[in-house]
Design a protein around this motif. Structure first.
Motif, PDB file in Angstrom:
ATOM      1  N   ASN A  25      -6.854   1.939  -2.517  1.00  0.00           N
ATOM      2  CA  ASN A  25      -5.688   2.421  -1.773  1.00  0.00           C
ATOM      3  C   ASN A  25      -4.401   1.726  -2.207  1.00  0.00           C
ATOM      4  OD1 ASN A  25      -7.198   4.211  -0.263  1.00  0.00           O
ATOM      5  ND2 ASN A  25      -7.550   2.773   1.405  1.00  0.00           N
ATOM      6  N   GLN A  26      -4.502   0.635  -2.996  1.00  0.00           N
ATOM      7  CA  GLN A  26      -3.319  -0.068  -3.495  1.00  0.00           C
ATOM      8  C   GLN A  26      -2.799   0.544  -4.799  1.00  0.00           C
ATOM      9  OE1 GLN A  26      -5.319  -4.220  -2.541  1.00  0.00           O
ATOM     10  NE2 GLN A  26      -3.194  -4.541  -3.124  1.00  0.00           N
ATOM     11  N   VAL A  61      -1.136   3.384  -6.687  1.00  0.00           N
ATOM     12  CA  VAL A  61      -0.281   4.476  -6.190  1.00  0.00           C
ATOM     13  C   VAL A  61       0.406   5.285  -7.287  1.00  0.00           C
ATOM     14  CG1 VAL A  61       0.151   3.350  -3.983  1.00  0.00           C
ATOM     15  CG2 VAL A  61       1.652   2.850  -5.916  1.00  0.00           C
ATOM     16  N   ARG A  62       0.336   4.836  -8.544  1.00  0.00           N
ATOM     17  CA  ARG A  62       1.005   5.525  -9.640  1.00  0.00           C
ATOM     18  C   ARG A  62      -0.025   6.084 -10.615  1.00  0.00           C
ATOM     19  NH1 ARG A  62       5.378   7.534  -9.169  1.00  0.00           N
ATOM     20  NH2 ARG A  62       6.042   7.156 -11.324  1.00  0.00           N
ATOM     21  N   ASP A  93       1.700   1.656 -12.467  1.00  0.00           N
ATOM     22  CA  ASP A  93       1.189   1.115 -11.215  1.00  0.00           C
ATOM     23  C   ASP A  93       1.461  -0.381 -11.097  1.00  0.00           C
ATOM     24  OD1 ASP A  93      -0.718   1.931  -8.825  1.00  0.00           O
ATOM     25  OD2 ASP A  93      -1.321  -0.058  -9.511  1.00  0.00           O
ATOM     26  N   THR A 121       5.442  -2.528  -7.793  1.00  0.00           N
ATOM     27  CA  THR A 121       5.930  -3.455  -6.759  1.00  0.00           C
ATOM     28  C   THR A 121       7.205  -4.173  -7.188  1.00  0.00           C
ATOM     29  OG1 THR A 121       3.682  -3.747  -5.936  1.00  0.00           O
ATOM     30  CG2 THR A 121       5.308  -5.395  -5.287  1.00  0.00           C
TER      31      THR A 121
END
Length: 580
Positions: free
Chosen positions: A97-98, A100-101, A107, A111
């Protein structure tokens, strides 16, 4: 004494609607450069405790919170999750779930880009280099293996260059070789880059080999914080809480005289071999391994329930390239068998089970279940014959109570005596007291029992379980052996895909070893476990007791703790050395 990097004082937390607090007066201190394991049974408060580090509690998970958190010498009071996350990287248990790309580099850079760092790509590249993923920078996320995805989630946390890294269940669902690879990377981050590492871990062998200190949690309270050898040598205390120290440690503890139970104990097979000494004339030499491929076991005539004849399975990648998954599988599975599929991540275990269940269809070859050709048959046609239990049990839950979950599948198939079958399953799988609870809110072990009850209720001829002990603590894993035994009364043939060698050694009557989409061995426990080279080729590892059996020169490879202790006692241990 190391400088304190994280401190918790009198932390209390209660989830909304809960009768009991999940954290009670917890005091914790982490030093710079520490490598610490947080242990405890399911529901002891381990994950909740770690969510206090970066402000997820109380800012994201609401509830009754009190106490003080200090990060890098500054109070966390009033600081947001975003502010604290610059210093504390977190890799969650559900790490996918971490991600996201779409691509690896996108990805890992996501952050620092969101934090407005102009060097976000350089940070991403540096994090990929630290985790060994640089060659995959342009790959799509869905093309990665489970281990690579886990490393990418770790790289995403590292891109912010935090002082503290928290990893919840670093090796869940990974084969032993990939698991050790992740811990090797964590060790390098700790020793060469000065990162403070916190792991929530059930596997005592990894704690023994990599961690420096251990925190024990029980029912929301912190029992103690000790150096790793002292912690894992507290065998009696840990066992009373359902926590299992390394097998070698338990064996040495059981073999010690009562007046020496306070000694610090060996933590691995190498230490065990030097501290346990057999009489010289009692030693024998065991072969290191054969690497001899076993021929597939044929089912007895008239006993075959599944046949796979020269089965191939491939899928097309996003680049339209055909990627092979299974290559020429030739197998027969018989009735009344307890079969374990073992092999490294990507070996084809789950794909093989999905073929049998009709969830996917073979590219070539034939799959038959009870003389019915499965190729292209809708899975619903097989549902009364084959039950497939997913790796994540919550994927099977759609109702608001355990009772309704079991009844739903029976009613959907219009099976008779629904109420009677539900009551039978609730009793058989010890779910009667949980019958009116929402299955999604149960513990991991309880959810697993519900998923097995759902599958067994339709009384299928064959049940397929994908990683039945994934994400469970060791005590709950032990309980799974009894649950699988319960299945024998309701299902003719059970097949599990697993990396859990302890479960395999205690439960399976037949072991099928897979590697790169092929069956490379098929035999009994004694045949498979005696072949160390075969296990290494398949990305697996012998248990500590198997290694120690060989090192001590025992007459056979020991699978269980009871067998090892009994055999060692018969051979007469000359000495059990320890250090106070």
């Amino acid at each position: 004494m190391r400088n304190t990097i994280l401190e918790l004082n009198k932390i209390n937390f209660t989830y909304p609607g809960a009768e009991q607090p999940v954290l009670q007066d917890v005091d914790l201190r982490l030093g710079e450069g520490d490598f610490i394991a947080i242990i405890g049974s399911n529901g002891s408060g381990k994950s909740t405790l770690c969510k206090c580090f970066n402000g997820l509690i109380p800012h994201y998970y609401t509830g009754d919170f009190s106490g003080e958190v200090t990060v890098c010498g500054q109070s966390a009071d009033g600081k947001s999750v975003a502010e604290l996350s610059k210093r504390i990287g977190y890799v969650y248990q559900d790490f996918e779930n971490q991600l996201v790309r779409p691509t690896v580099l996108d990805d890992v850079s996501f952050t620092p880009l969101n934090y407005g760092f102009t060097d976000y790509k350089e940070r991403g590249e540096r994090a990929l280099a630290l985790t060994g993923l640089s060659d995959l920078r342009h790959e799509f996320i869905w093309q990665l293996s489970g281990g690579q995805k886990h490393l990418l989630a770790l790289a995403g946390a590292l891109a912010m260059d935090p002082e503290i890294l928290v990893i919840d269940e670093p090796v869940a669902q990974l084969d032993p070789q990939h698991a050790r690879h992740i811990y090797d990377i964590l060790q390098r981050l700790n020793e060469e880059h000065g990162k403070t590492i916190v792991v929530i871990e059930h596997h005592a062998e990894f704690i023994a080999d990599y961690c420096k200190n251990v925190v024990l949690m029980d029912q929301g309270k912190m029992c103690w914080q000790k150096p790793v050898r002292e912690a894992l040598s507290s065998v009696q205390e840990l066992l009373e809480l359902g926590i299992y120290p390394p097998d070698v440690t338990r064996a040495a503890w059981l073999l010690q005289p009562d007046d020496q139970k306070s000694k610090l104990l060996p933590l691995n097979a190498e230490e065990g071999s030097t501290r346990m000494t057999l009489r010289q004339d009692a030693k024998e030499t065991l072969p290191i391994g054969r690497m001899q491929e076993q021929l597939p076991i044929a089912a007895k005539e008239g006993n075959s329930i599944v046949q796979l004849e020269n089965v191939h399975l491939s899928y097309r990648t996003i680049h339209k390239v055909l990627h092979p998954v299974l290559n020429g599988i030739q197998l027969e599975l018989g009735q009344e068998e307890s079969i374990a599929l073992i092999g490294n991540n990507g070996a084809g275990k789950s794909s093989l089970m999905k073929l049998i269940a009709g969830i996917v269809r073979p590219t070539a070859g034939t799959v038959k279940v009870k003389e019915m050709t499965v190729n292209g048959l809708p899975p619903e046609r097989l549902s009364g014959t084959v039950a497939y239990v997913f790796q994540n049990p919550e994927e099977m839950f759609i109702e608001d109570s355990v009772r309704k979950e079991i009844a739903y599948y029976l009613k959907a198939r219009k099976l008779p005596d629904t109420d009677g079958r539900v009551d039978e399953m609730l009793k058989a799988f010890r779910l009667s007291e949980l019958a009116e609870r929402d299955a999604r809110l149960l513990s991991g072990g309880q959810q697993r029992r519900v998923s097995l009850a759902i599958g067994a209720a339709v009384r299928p001829a064959i049940m397929l379980l994908d990683e039945p002990t994934a994400n469970l603590d060791i005590s709950t894993k032990q309980e799974m052996v009894h649950v699988l035994e319960t299945l024998r009364n309701h299902v003719k043939t059970v097949v599990i895909a697993t990396h859990d060698m302890q479960l395999v050694s205690e439960w399976a009557s037949r072991i099928i070893v897979m590697h790169q989409g092929r069956v490379i061995a098929d035999g009994t426990k004694d045949e498979i476990f005696a072949d160390g080279l075969l296990l290494r080729r398949a990305g697996l590892a012998q248990t500590q007791l198997m290694e120690l059996s060989r090192m001590l020169g025992l007459p056979r490879i020991c699978i269980s703790l009871e067998e090892f202790v009994s055999l060692v006692e018969k051979k007469e241990v000359a000495a059990i050395h320890g250090s106070r």
